[in-house]
Design an enzyme around this catalytic site. Structure first.
Site, PDB file in Angstrom:
ATOM      1  N   ASP A   1      -3.520 -15.406   4.140  1.00  0.00           N
ATOM      2  CA  ASP A   1      -2.124 -15.780   4.436  1.00  0.00           C
ATOM      3  C   ASP A   1      -1.555 -16.649   3.322  1.00  0.00           C
ATOM      4  OD1 ASP A   1      -3.958 -17.706   5.250  1.00  0.00           O
ATOM      5  OD2 ASP A   1      -2.934 -18.217   7.118  1.00  0.00           O
TER       6      ASP A   1
ATOM      7  N   LYS B   1     -10.351 -14.414   5.151  1.00  0.00           N
ATOM      8  CA  LYS B   1      -9.826 -15.158   6.305  1.00  0.00           C
ATOM      9  C   LYS B   1     -11.040 -15.818   6.956  1.00  0.00           C
ATOM     10  CE  LYS B   1      -6.431 -16.276   9.076  1.00  0.00           C
ATOM     11  NZ  LYS B   1      -5.314 -17.149   8.674  1.00  0.00           N
TER      12      LYS B   1
ATOM     13  N   ASP C   1       0.095  -4.093  -2.543  1.00  0.00           N
ATOM     14  CA  ASP C   1       1.508  -3.667  -2.459  1.00  0.00           C
ATOM     15  C   ASP C   1       2.421  -4.858  -2.721  1.00  0.00           C
ATOM     16  OD1 ASP C   1       0.818  -1.053  -1.722  1.00  0.00           O
ATOM     17  OD2 ASP C   1       2.473  -0.939  -0.276  1.00  0.00           O
TER      18      ASP C   1
ATOM     19  N   TYR D   1     -11.015  -0.043   8.150  1.00  0.00           N
ATOM     20  CA  TYR D   1     -10.613   1.350   7.939  1.00  0.00           C
ATOM     21  C   TYR D   1     -11.657   2.330   8.457  1.00  0.00           C
ATOM     22  CZ  TYR D   1      -6.526   0.775   4.855  1.00  0.00           C
ATOM     23  OH  TYR D   1      -5.288   0.506   4.346  1.00  0.00           O
TER      24      TYR D   1
ATOM     25  N   ASP E   1      -5.397  -3.709   0.542  1.00  0.00           N
ATOM     26  CA  ASP E   1      -4.293  -2.758   0.703  1.00  0.00           C
ATOM     27  C   ASP E   1      -2.969  -3.511   0.741  1.00  0.00           C
ATOM     28  OD1 ASP E   1      -3.021  -0.262   1.308  1.00  0.00           O
ATOM     29  OD2 ASP E   1      -2.868  -0.945   3.392  1.00  0.00           O
TER      30      ASP E   1
HETATM   31  C1  IPM Z   1      -3.433   3.132  -0.432  1.00  0.00           C
HETATM   32  C2  IPM Z   1      -2.756   3.806   0.735  1.00  0.00           C
HETATM   33  C3  IPM Z   1      -3.828   4.344   1.668  1.00  0.00           C
HETATM   34  C4  IPM Z   1      -4.617   3.166   2.173  1.00  0.00           C
HETATM   35  C5  IPM Z   1      -3.320   5.212   2.820  1.00  0.00           C
HETATM   36  C6  IPM Z   1      -2.463   6.345   2.337  1.00  0.00           C
HETATM   37  C7  IPM Z   1      -4.445   5.705   3.677  1.00  0.00           C
HETATM   38  O1  IPM Z   1      -1.890   2.936   1.369  1.00  0.00           O
HETATM   39  O2  IPM Z   1      -4.141   3.816  -1.187  1.00  0.00           O
HETATM   40  O3  IPM Z   1      -3.249   1.931  -0.610  1.00  0.00           O
HETATM   41  O4  IPM Z   1      -4.219   2.503   3.136  1.00  0.00           O
HETATM   42  O5  IPM Z   1      -5.674   2.882   1.610  1.00  0.00           O
HETATM   43 MN    MN Z   2      -1.715   0.976   0.428  1.00  0.00          MN
END
Ligand code: IPM
Ligand code: MN
Length: 374
Positions: free
Chosen positions: A224, A192, A252, A145, A248
């Site tokens: 993975d 990884k 999710d 990032y 990240d």
């Molecule tokens: C998160 C979001 C952010 C990230 C974005 C909005 C930059 O997806 O907080 O997980 O990728 O960190």
């Molecule tokens: Mn995110």
């Protein structure tokens, strides 16, 4: 700072951010009254809204408000005007990344658990997810990032560099070990290491630090495989630690275990400051409709209270949220048949904090789906 006075920076951001954050502020005001704390709120502009008004996704003034605060309460950022335009030079997300970096928020903590009344909402089977309870520690201010980025003039060649130093890795690994020690004493590094040098550095440092936590069992898992294991058998995990981008993605993915991303809070912790935000995004389609689930923001507020060492208030807040969920006093994402608006859910939780079982709301009626307010 006296120990009952707290400066809270409030950054509502874009989309449903303002709606959900305003429920958190409502609840903090009630907590202030009930527990005798004085929260002072200062609002700042951020994200797409800030770009529209000032040209900058994180205006200097907002950054100053955050730096002077004891904690930052953040809503969400993102707007279709930018998502659909790959050529946009200034993007709302840049504001969030800069804020994380400037405040030194190196550890992003994402807890995941299941609520018994919501198990059926998850696409995963009950026997797989019931009882799952995971804490993800995601490194937040380094890695791909924040490495060097480049796109050539013709737009035909680009790269993003992933870099980690010992100093970037050590603090979050300690934090994760300490958390594991308080829980089931199991820490999994997701990496990884069969391919990436940065992952091999993470493994080496984790092994070194493990010597200081002999009670904690340290495991390693390739990302993975971890993506698969999280869905096949989430109960095998206790605390997870991982680098920025893997964190990240897997957080999710892991959010489906809980039944709704609208429930999941997060804390981003640094040495000097801390920021609390829902995992969900700005959900622009729902903006202004009063249908957004405020629970993720409210549970982020509970994490904020814990961070400020107001643990009794944090526990009461979590108990009140659980009470709302178990009594199906929830927004439409959790119950399409009978749902309540964003602010009704906030009111219900606030009321329970004040009055507990003597609450104004009639629970028997809620359960059988009648009119709820007597
Ligand atoms: C998160 C979001 C952010 C990230 C974005 C909005 C930059 O997806 O907080 O997980 O990728 O960190
Ligand atoms: Mn995110």
């Amino acid at each position: 700072m006296s120990n009952n006075y707290f400066k809270i920076a409030v950054l509502p951001g874009d989309g449903i951010g303002p709606e959900v954050v305003s429920e958190s502020v409502k609840i903090l005001k009630v907590i202030g009254e009930v527990f005798q704390y004085n929260f002072q709120f200062t609002y700042g502009l951020m994200g797409a809204e800030a770009i529209f008004q000032t040209g900058d996704p994180l205006p200097e003034q907002t950054l100053d408000i955050c730096k002077e605060s004891d904690a930052v309460l953040f809503g969400a950022i993102g707007d279709p005007a930018f998502d659909n335009n790959p050529d946009a030079k200034v993007r709302p997300e840049q504001g969030l990344l800069k804020l994380r970096k400037e405040l030194g928020l190196f550890a992003n903590i994402r807890p995941l658990k299941t609520y018994s009344s919501l198990i059926e909402k998850s696409p995963l089977k009950r026997e797989i997810i019931e009882g799952a309870d995971i804490q993800i520690f995601r490194e937040l201010v380094s890695g791909i990032y924040f490495g060097e980025k480049f796109t050539d003039e013709e737009g035909s060649y680009a790269y993003d560099v992933c870099k980690y130093s010992r100093e970037d890795i050590i603090p979050i690994v300690h934090m994760a070990f300490q958390e594991a020690q308080k829980r089931k004493k199991k820490l999994t590094l997701i990496d990884k290491a069969n391919v990436l040098d940065t992952s091999r550095l993470w493994r080496k440092i984790c092994k070194e630090i493990a010597q200081e936590y002999p009670e904690v069992q340290l495991d390693f898992m390739f990302v993975d495989n971890a993506a698969m294991q999280l869905i096949l058998n989430p109960k095998q995990f206790d605390v997870i630690v991982t680098e920025n981008m893997f964190g990240d993605i897997i957080s999710d993915e892991a959010s489906v275990i809980g039944g709704s991303i609208g429930l999941l809070p997060s804390a981003s912790i640094g040495n000097e400051n801390a920021l609390f935000e829902p995992i969900h995004g700005s959900y622009p389609q729902a903006k202004g409709k009063g249908i957004a689930n405020p629970v993720a923001s409210i549970l982020s507020t509970a994490m904020m209270l814990d961070h400020l060492k107001l643990n009794q208030a944090a526990d009461k807040l979590r108990e009140s949220v659980e009470h709302a969920i178990e009594n199906k006093y929830v927004t439409v994402d959790l119950n399409a048949k009978q749902s309540y608006s964003t602010s009704e859910v906030g009111d219900f939780i606030a009321d329970y904090i004040r009055f507990s079982e003597k609450s104004y709301y009639n629970f028997e009626n809620i359960k059988i789906g009648k009119s709820t307010i007597v």
